[in-house]
Scaffold this active site. Structure first.
Site, short mmCIF file in Angstrom:
data_model
loop_
_atom_site.label_atom_id
_atom_site.label_comp_id
_atom_site.label_asym_id
_atom_site.label_seq_id
_atom_site.Cartn_x
_atom_site.Cartn_y
_atom_site.Cartn_z
N GLU A 138 4.92 -4.42 -3.81
CA GLU A 138 6.07 -5.24 -3.42
C GLU A 138 6.25 -6.52 -4.22
O GLU A 138 7.12 -7.32 -3.91
CB GLU A 138 6.04 -5.57 -1.92
N ASP B 65 5.63 1.42 6.97
CA ASP B 65 4.24 1.75 6.70
C ASP B 65 3.60 2.55 7.83
O ASP B 65 2.48 3.00 7.70
CB ASP B 65 3.43 0.49 6.44
#
Length: 188
Positions: A139, A1
Site C-alpha cells: 500500500e 483483508d
C-alpha cells in the site's frame, strides 16, 4: 483483508462462519459484475472495502497533517482482492470438503474473477503479459506495474478456474477456447 486472513482461521475452526463470509461476497456478486463492466472489463471486480450495496466505500481522499488533501487510491487500485475472494472460497472448500459449494458458488466466483483478469491483463507484442497500474499489498507504492503479489495471485486464479471448470458436472458456459486463453495468460 478478511478474505485472506480471517476466513482461513474460520474455515479451520468454524466452517459455517467461513461460509457466511463467502455468502456475503456472493450476495454482492451482481455489483462486482457491474463494477467490472462499468470499467470496461469482463467478469467480477470485488471491492476493497465493501458496503451492503457491493460497491467500494474506500475514501477517495483525506487531509494530511498540514491540511493538504491527498488522494487515497487503494479502493481503485488494490485489485488483488479480486483473486483473494476466490482464494478464500477455495480455502473453505479445500478445508471443509463442502462439495455443493465447490460445484456451485465457488466455481462461479472462480470463473467470474478469471474473466476479470483475462480482460485486465495486457499482452505485449513480445508475448509477455502484464498487469499495469495497481497498488500491491504494501500500500505504499502506487501505481505499480507488475506487482509480484498481484501477478502471482492472478495467475493462480486463472489456473484454479480452469481446474474447477474441468471438474464441472454442469455447463458453466466456459468453452475450451476461454479456458485455453486463461492458461495462456497465466503462463505469460
Amino acid at each position: 483483508d478478511a478474505d485472506p486472513f480471517v476466513l482461513p482461521f474460520l474455515a479451520a475452526t468454524h466452517p459455517a462462519a467461513a461460509r457466511s463470509m463467502l455468502e456475503y461476497r456472493l450476495r454482492r456478486l451482481p455489483a462486482a459484475l457491474e463494477v467490472a463492466r462499468a470499467a470496461g472489463h469482463a467478469g467480477a471486480r470485488f471491492p476493497w472495502e465493501s458496503a451492503h450495496t457491493g460497491r467500494d466505500v474506500t475514501p477517495t481522499s483525506a487531509r494530511d497533517r498540514s491540511g493538504r488533501i491527498v488522494p487515497i487510491r487503494t479502493g481503485q487500485l488494490e485489485e488483488h482482492i479480486v483473486a483473494q475472494v476466490p482464494l478464500a472460497a477455495c480455502c473453505y472448500v479445500d478445508w471443509s470438503g463442502d462439495d455443493e459449494f465447490a460445484r456451485g458458488p465457488c466455481r462461479r466466483i472462480l470463473v467470474e474473477t478469471a474473466r476479470y483478469w483475462a480482460s485486465r491483463i495486457r499482452v505485449e507484442p513480445d508475448g509477455r503479459a502484464h498487469i499495469f497500474g495497481v497498488i500491491g499489498p504494501d500500500e505504499y507504492h502506487e501505481p505499480v506495474d507488475d506487482n509480484a503479489f498481484t501477478n502471482v495471485i492472478a495467475r493462480w486464479n486463472l489456473r484454479r478456474a480452469v481446474e474447477a471448470v474441468d471438474r464441472a458436472d454442469e455447463d458453466d458456459h466456459v468453452d475450451v477456447g476461454e479456458q485455453r486463453h486463461w492458461l495462456e495468460l497465466a503462463d505469460a
